[in-house]
Design a protein around this motif. Structure first.
Motif, mmCIF file in Angstrom:
data_model
loop_
_atom_site.group_PDB
_atom_site.id
_atom_site.type_symbol
_atom_site.label_atom_id
_atom_site.label_comp_id
_atom_site.label_asym_id
_atom_site.label_seq_id
_atom_site.Cartn_x
_atom_site.Cartn_y
_atom_site.Cartn_z
ATOM 1 N N ASP A 152 0.730 -1.073 0.142
ATOM 2 C CA ASP A 152 0.100 0.010 0.140
ATOM 3 C C ASP A 152 0.741 1.204 -0.090
ATOM 4 O O ASP A 152 1.829 1.045 0.705
ATOM 5 C CB ASP A 152 -0.890 0.069 1.242
ATOM 6 C CG ASP A 152 -2.085 0.704 0.983
ATOM 7 O OD1 ASP A 152 -2.053 1.994 0.796
ATOM 8 O OD2 ASP A 152 -3.258 0.363 1.418
ATOM 9 N N ASP A 200 -3.127 -3.852 -1.977
ATOM 10 C CA ASP A 200 -3.917 -2.578 -2.756
ATOM 11 C C ASP A 200 -3.945 -2.633 -3.996
ATOM 12 O O ASP A 200 -2.696 -3.204 -4.462
ATOM 13 C CB ASP A 200 -3.346 -1.146 -2.176
ATOM 14 C CG ASP A 200 -4.170 -0.058 -2.386
ATOM 15 O OD1 ASP A 200 -5.392 -0.395 -2.671
ATOM 16 O OD2 ASP A 200 -3.657 1.175 -2.360
ATOM 17 N N HIS A 201 -4.811 -2.027 -4.806
ATOM 18 C CA HIS A 201 -4.753 -1.785 -6.397
ATOM 19 C C HIS A 201 -3.979 -0.423 -6.607
ATOM 20 O O HIS A 201 -2.889 -0.533 -7.327
ATOM 21 C CB HIS A 201 -5.879 -1.851 -6.994
ATOM 22 C CG HIS A 201 -5.862 -1.912 -8.302
ATOM 23 N ND1 HIS A 201 -5.877 -0.743 -9.280
ATOM 24 C CD2 HIS A 201 -5.720 -2.844 -9.332
ATOM 25 C CE1 HIS A 201 -5.704 -1.017 -10.424
ATOM 26 N NE2 HIS A 201 -5.785 -2.455 -10.571
ATOM 27 N N ASP A 202 -4.492 0.414 -6.360
ATOM 28 C CA ASP A 202 -3.901 1.658 -6.834
ATOM 29 C C ASP A 202 -2.687 2.083 -5.981
ATOM 30 O O ASP A 202 -2.907 2.327 -4.733
ATOM 31 C CB ASP A 202 -5.018 2.880 -6.497
ATOM 32 C CG ASP A 202 -6.264 2.416 -7.395
ATOM 33 O OD1 ASP A 202 -6.423 1.820 -8.278
ATOM 34 O OD2 ASP A 202 -7.234 3.029 -6.999
ATOM 35 N N ASN A 256 0.451 -1.696 -10.748
ATOM 36 C CA ASN A 256 -0.527 -1.669 -9.501
ATOM 37 C C ASN A 256 -0.444 -3.134 -8.857
ATOM 38 O O ASN A 256 0.202 -4.035 -9.443
ATOM 39 C CB ASN A 256 -1.916 -1.270 -10.136
ATOM 40 C CG ASN A 256 -2.372 -2.129 -11.375
ATOM 41 O OD1 ASN A 256 -2.413 -3.335 -11.314
ATOM 42 N ND2 ASN A 256 -2.833 -1.405 -12.517
ATOM 43 N N GLY A 257 -1.693 -3.259 -8.000
ATOM 44 C CA GLY A 257 -1.523 -4.630 -7.390
ATOM 45 C C GLY A 257 -1.838 -5.653 -8.202
ATOM 46 O O GLY A 257 -1.450 -6.833 -7.844
ATOM 47 N N ILE A 271 -7.415 -9.046 -0.521
ATOM 48 C CA ILE A 271 -7.399 -7.741 -1.305
ATOM 49 C C ILE A 271 -8.102 -6.859 -0.536
ATOM 50 O O ILE A 271 -9.151 -6.883 -0.217
ATOM 51 C CB ILE A 271 -8.076 -8.160 -2.892
ATOM 52 C CG1 ILE A 271 -7.562 -9.333 -3.467
ATOM 53 C CG2 ILE A 271 -8.327 -6.882 -3.566
ATOM 54 C CD1 ILE A 271 -6.264 -9.238 -3.719
ATOM 55 N N SER A 310 -7.913 -3.310 -1.459
ATOM 56 C CA SER A 310 -8.203 -2.014 -2.221
ATOM 57 C C SER A 310 -9.574 -1.457 -1.989
ATOM 58 O O SER A 310 -10.490 -2.076 -1.928
ATOM 59 C CB SER A 310 -7.915 -2.389 -3.704
ATOM 60 O OG SER A 310 -8.104 -1.288 -4.349
ATOM 61 N N ASN A 361 -10.539 0.603 -4.222
ATOM 62 C CA ASN A 361 -11.108 0.661 -5.635
ATOM 63 C C ASN A 361 -11.990 -0.355 -5.838
ATOM 64 O O ASN A 361 -11.469 -1.585 -6.040
ATOM 65 C CB ASN A 361 -9.802 0.905 -6.706
ATOM 66 C CG ASN A 361 -10.265 0.851 -8.147
ATOM 67 O OD1 ASN A 361 -11.327 0.513 -8.510
ATOM 68 N ND2 ASN A 361 -9.242 1.644 -8.898
ATOM 69 N N GLY A 405 -10.498 -3.725 -7.101
ATOM 70 C CA GLY A 405 -10.278 -4.788 -6.183
ATOM 71 C C GLY A 405 -11.160 -6.088 -6.310
ATOM 72 O O GLY A 405 -10.394 -7.122 -6.122
ATOM 73 N N PRO A 417 -11.974 -4.656 1.438
ATOM 74 C CA PRO A 417 -11.647 -3.307 1.330
ATOM 75 C C PRO A 417 -11.478 -2.315 2.884
ATOM 76 O O PRO A 417 -12.295 -2.471 3.546
ATOM 77 C CB PRO A 417 -12.882 -2.722 0.187
ATOM 78 C CG PRO A 417 -13.672 -3.897 -0.063
ATOM 79 C CD PRO A 417 -13.451 -4.959 0.691
#
Length: 112
Positions: free
Chosen positions: A9, A43-45, A52-53, A72, A74, A76, A80, A106
Motif C-alpha cells: 500500500d 492494494d490496487h492503486d 498496480n496490485g 485484497i 483495495s 477501488n 479490487g 476493502p
C-alpha cells in the motif's frame, strides 16, 4: 525459515506484524527472495499509472508462488473485485491451490 506477512500500500500504514511495501515492483522483489509468506495483503492503486496490485497477482500466478492467505484490501471497488475474482478463477482452475485463503476486505483510505 520463519514466515512473513507483506502489506502492499502506498497510503495506509501496515499492521505491526507486516512488512510494508509501497510499490508493486518492491513487492515482487520481496516475493523473489522466496521467503515463505503467511499473509499477503494487496492494494490496487499505488500512485503509478504503470504498475498496480494486479501486477503482483499476475506474478504470483505466473511463478506459482503462493502465501497461505491473500487479502485484497483495495478501496477501488472495480479493481479490487477484478483482483479477487482473478484469484478465485485461478483457484477454480487449479492454478492457485485450494488451501490458499483468498479474501476481499476493502479498507478505507484512512483507518487506524
Amino acid at each position: 525459515m520463519e514466515r512473513c506477512n507483506i502489506f502492499l500500500d502506498d497510503v495506509r500504514p501496515s499492521p505491526d506484524d507486516h512488512i510494508l511495501v509501497t510499490t508493486a515492483e518492491d513487492c515482487i522483489l520481496l516475493l523473489k527472495e522466496n521467503q515463505p509468506i503467511s499473509h499477503l495483503s494487496l492494494d490496487h492503486d499505488l500512485g503509478s499509472k504503470n504498475k498496480n496490485g494486479f501486477e503482483v497477482v499476475l506474478y504470483l500466478l505466473e511463478n506459482k508462488q503462493f502465501p497461505e492467505r491473500i487479502t485484497i484490501h483495495s478501496a477501488n471497488a472495480a479493481a479490487g473485485k477484478k483482483m479477487y475474482h482473478h484469484l478465485l478463477h485461478a483457484q477454480e482452475s487449479g492454478v492457485l491451490p485450494a488451501h490458499v485463503k483468498v479474501l476481499h476486505r476493502p479498507l478505507p483510505l484512512r483507518f487506524s
